[in-house]
Motif scaffolding. Structure first.
Motif, short mmCIF file in Angstrom:
data_model
loop_
_atom_site.label_atom_id
_atom_site.label_comp_id
_atom_site.label_asym_id
_atom_site.label_seq_id
_atom_site.Cartn_x
_atom_site.Cartn_y
_atom_site.Cartn_z
N ARG A 1 0.80 -1.23 0.00
CA ARG A 1 0.00 0.00 0.00
C ARG A 1 0.83 1.28 0.00
NH1 ARG A 1 -3.04 -1.85 4.72
NH2 ARG A 1 -3.99 -3.73 4.01
N GLU A 2 2.10 1.19 0.42
CA GLU A 2 2.99 2.35 0.47
C GLU A 2 3.41 2.74 -0.93
OE1 GLU A 2 4.66 4.42 2.77
OE2 GLU A 2 3.47 3.66 4.41
N ASN A 3 2.90 3.84 -1.43
CA ASN A 3 3.21 4.27 -2.79
C ASN A 3 4.56 4.96 -2.90
OD1 ASN A 3 0.76 3.32 -3.77
ND2 ASN A 3 -0.29 5.21 -3.20
N GLU A 4 5.10 5.42 -1.79
CA GLU A 4 6.33 6.20 -1.85
C GLU A 4 7.61 5.38 -1.66
OE1 GLU A 4 6.08 9.71 0.55
OE2 GLU A 4 4.06 10.14 -0.14
N LEU A 5 7.50 4.08 -1.47
CA LEU A 5 8.70 3.25 -1.36
C LEU A 5 9.27 3.00 -2.75
CD1 LEU A 5 7.80 0.50 1.26
CD2 LEU A 5 9.25 2.49 1.58
N SER A 6 10.59 3.07 -2.85
CA SER A 6 11.26 2.81 -4.12
C SER A 6 11.30 1.30 -4.37
CB SER A 6 12.68 3.36 -4.10
OG SER A 6 13.52 2.55 -3.29
N PRO A 7 11.56 0.89 -5.60
CA PRO A 7 11.71 -0.54 -5.86
C PRO A 7 12.82 -1.18 -5.03
CG PRO A 7 11.40 0.64 -7.92
CD PRO A 7 11.56 1.67 -6.84
N ARG B 1 11.57 -1.75 -1.47
CA ARG B 1 10.67 -2.91 -1.43
C ARG B 1 11.47 -4.23 -1.48
NH1 ARG B 1 5.32 -1.19 -2.52
NH2 ARG B 1 5.30 0.96 -3.27
N LEU B 2 12.44 -4.28 -2.39
CA LEU B 2 13.25 -5.50 -2.51
C LEU B 2 14.04 -5.79 -1.24
CD1 LEU B 2 14.57 -5.19 -6.16
CD2 LEU B 2 12.99 -6.91 -5.28
N VAL B 3 14.63 -4.75 -0.67
CA VAL B 3 15.40 -4.93 0.57
C VAL B 3 14.49 -5.44 1.67
CG1 VAL B 3 16.68 -3.72 2.39
CG2 VAL B 3 17.26 -3.33 -0.02
#
Length: 80
Positions: free
Chosen positions: A21-27, A30-32
């Motif tokens: 749901r967090e739109n401001e996280l970078s790819p 998210r991967l980390v």
């Protein structure tokens, strides 16, 4: 140098739901986070080194450090 990372909240599902749901996280962030979650034990702790995360994800160490910092600021994890 290993970094001690503890997952916050009541289990992993609230974090995983929030991750999507967090739109401001970078790819990379998210991967980390997903890499850390994959290493989390029953006690909620994960202990991968930043170098190991970078190697697993084929991203730079500086990207991992930035991602861990952001994830800590957003209270997805605590890092020691």
């Amino acid at each position: 140098m290993p970094v001690t990372i503890s997952i916050l909240a009541n289990g992993l599902w609230p974090i995983i739901n929030r991750l999507f749901r967090e739109n401001e996280l970078s790819p990379h962030e998210r991967l980390v986070l997903l890499n850390i979650i994959s290493r989390t034990g029953r006690n909620g702790g994960a202990f991968p080194s930043q170098e190991r995360i970078a190697s697993d994800l084929n991203i730079s160490l500086s990207s991992v450090k930035r991602a861990i910092s952001t994830l800590g600021e957003r209270e997805f994890i605590t890092a020691r």
